[in-house]
Design an enzyme around this catalytic site. Structure first.
Site, PDB file in Angstrom:
ATOM      1  N   LYS A  51     -16.896 -73.358  44.859  1.00 20.46           N
ATOM      2  CA  LYS A  51     -17.621 -72.669  45.867  1.00 20.46           C
ATOM      3  C   LYS A  51     -18.064 -71.682  45.535  1.00 20.46           C
ATOM      4  O   LYS A  51     -17.357 -71.137  44.272  1.00 20.46           O
ATOM      5  CB  LYS A  51     -16.310 -72.789  47.154  1.00 20.46           C
ATOM      6  CG  LYS A  51     -16.763 -71.685  48.078  1.00 20.46           C
ATOM      7  CD  LYS A  51     -15.920 -72.008  49.437  1.00 20.46           C
ATOM      8  CE  LYS A  51     -16.218 -71.025  50.800  1.00 20.46           C
ATOM      9  NZ  LYS A  51     -17.834 -71.223  51.035  1.00 20.46           N
ATOM     10  N   SER A  52     -19.125 -70.906  45.959  1.00 19.62           N
ATOM     11  CA  SER A  52     -18.856 -69.886  45.552  1.00 19.62           C
ATOM     12  C   SER A  52     -18.620 -68.116  45.143  1.00 19.62           C
ATOM     13  O   SER A  52     -17.340 -68.450  46.185  1.00 19.62           O
ATOM     14  CB  SER A  52     -20.662 -68.180  45.919  1.00 19.62           C
ATOM     15  OG  SER A  52     -21.781 -69.585  45.967  1.00 19.62           O
TER      16      SER A  52
ATOM     17  N   CYS B 166     -27.639 -67.405  48.931  1.00 16.86           N
ATOM     18  CA  CYS B 166     -27.366 -67.342  50.379  1.00 16.86           C
ATOM     19  C   CYS B 166     -28.383 -66.747  51.382  1.00 16.86           C
ATOM     20  O   CYS B 166     -28.663 -65.738  51.366  1.00 16.86           O
ATOM     21  CB  CYS B 166     -25.931 -66.647  49.780  1.00 16.86           C
ATOM     22  SG  CYS B 166     -25.130 -66.622  51.686  1.00 16.86           S
TER      23      CYS B 166
ATOM     24  N   GLY C 163     -28.282 -80.763  56.123  1.00 19.59           N
ATOM     25  CA  GLY C 163     -28.138 -81.857  55.913  1.00 19.59           C
ATOM     26  C   GLY C 163     -30.225 -82.268  56.424  1.00 19.59           C
ATOM     27  O   GLY C 163     -31.088 -82.068  55.528  1.00 19.59           O
TER      28      GLY C 163
ATOM     29  N   GLY D 273     -30.275 -80.818  49.323  1.00 14.69           N
ATOM     30  CA  GLY D 273     -30.490 -80.696  50.411  1.00 14.69           C
ATOM     31  C   GLY D 273     -31.285 -82.032  51.233  1.00 14.69           C
ATOM     32  O   GLY D 273     -32.414 -82.941  50.640  1.00 14.69           O
TER      33      GLY D 273
END
Length: 307
Positions: free
Chosen positions: A49-50, A132, A219, A245
């Site tokens: 995670k970032s 982000c 998604g 993606g």
């Protein structure tokens, strides 16, 4: 051709992967336990995670919702800060696959500081979150400006010797220009793409559903956008591309590879398919290569450009 003759081994900027699947940042990447579990499930590499220079709580709920075409999230980059997160990185020294640490900052110097601490703790590579879509002053606000992207990459490359990947946003008019800026500044690979800026409204309350109002769409709905972006980036850079993606099946993965990706990241699909998705995609790619007469993943990277 026998399946035993086909290799899924992939190399990206000195990282050796047993297969071309990678855990995407933001999904199960918050602890050593989760990352070990993903590696055991068959991923070729994992991404955390970032993490940023200081602890961050993120946004209030609701932060993640399922929509008819995928998932919408505005989590707000919650993380314990790099000083605490290095403990998780150190606990991954026996990880059987490469560890990529996703980092962010509010300036090039902060990106470099977090990257340096992550590498010293044991990160095999750094992924710069330049994309982000829902936190001001970081991510996409940097990633939309080729000059800022270049500056961040350059400063980070000067501070670490490990591979540095630039994760780009699709929310730009020319992603090729951004990718070229990152590559010229020394990026070892491009990760494309992050989520697409989007929102949802509750028709009964007449209000946006996410607490932050705007979030990022992931998604299946964004896979065609990812394919297009990867295709355009492949035309302008000579460094590897990690596709991301909407990858849920081996067919999705192959499509991104044909567009130019050397490996693919998997995120939202885990919520639907479970951790078995890594092995099923890897096996599907192998059978595809056998059927088409190819011996390795490398043989089909960017093949759509040659037809």
């Amino acid at each position: 051709m026998d399946l035993m003759d086909i290799s899924l081994k992939t190399e990206i900027a000195r990282l050796k992967l047993r297969n071309p699947t990678i855990l995407a940042s933001g999904i199960l990447g918050s602890s050593a336990e989760y990352l070990h579990e993903v590696a055991r499930a068959g991923a070729g590499a994992v991404t955390t995670k970032s993490v940023g220079p200081k602890p961050r709580d993120g946004y209030k709920n609701p932060t993640v919702i399922q929509v008819d075409c995928g998932f919408l999230n505005a989590v707000g980059l919650p993380n314990p800060g790099i000083e605490k997160f290095v403990d998780e990185i150190r606990r991954l020294r026996d990880l059987e696959v490469p560890l990529i640490v996703s980092v962010y900052g509010f300036s090039p110097e902060e990106y470099a500081e977090v990257s340096s601490m992550a590498v010293r703790a044991g990160a095999d590579a750094i992924e710069l979150n330049l994309s982000c879509p829902h936190v001001r002053g970081v991510g996409a606000e940097i990633g939309r400006d080729p000059r800022l992207v270049s500056r961040v990459v350059k400063v980070v490359k000067e501070s670490v010797n490990n591979p540095v990947f630039a994760k780009l946003t699709p929310n730009v008019s020319d992603i090729g220009e951004i990718a070229a800026a990152a590559a010229s500044a020394g990026a070892d690979a491009i990760t494309a793409i992050n989520t697409v800026k989007a929102m949802a409204i509750d028709i009964e309350t007449c209000r946006p559903i996410l607490a932050n109002k705007v979030g990022g769409l992931s998604g299946g709905a964004i896979k065609p956008i990812a394919v297009r972006c990867i295709y355009e980036i492949y035309e302008v850079v000579d460094i590897p591309i990690i596709g991301c993606g909407g990858v849920r099946t081996w067919r999705d993965a192959v499509e991104l590879i044909l567009a130019g990706a050397s490996a693919v990241q998997i995120g939202s699909a885990i919520a639907i398919e479970g951790l078995s998705v890594f092995k099923s995609i890897a096996e599907g790619i192998k059978y595809y290569l056998q059927r088409k007469g190819f011996k390795s993943v490398r043989d089909i990277v960017g093949l759509a450009h040659k037809k």
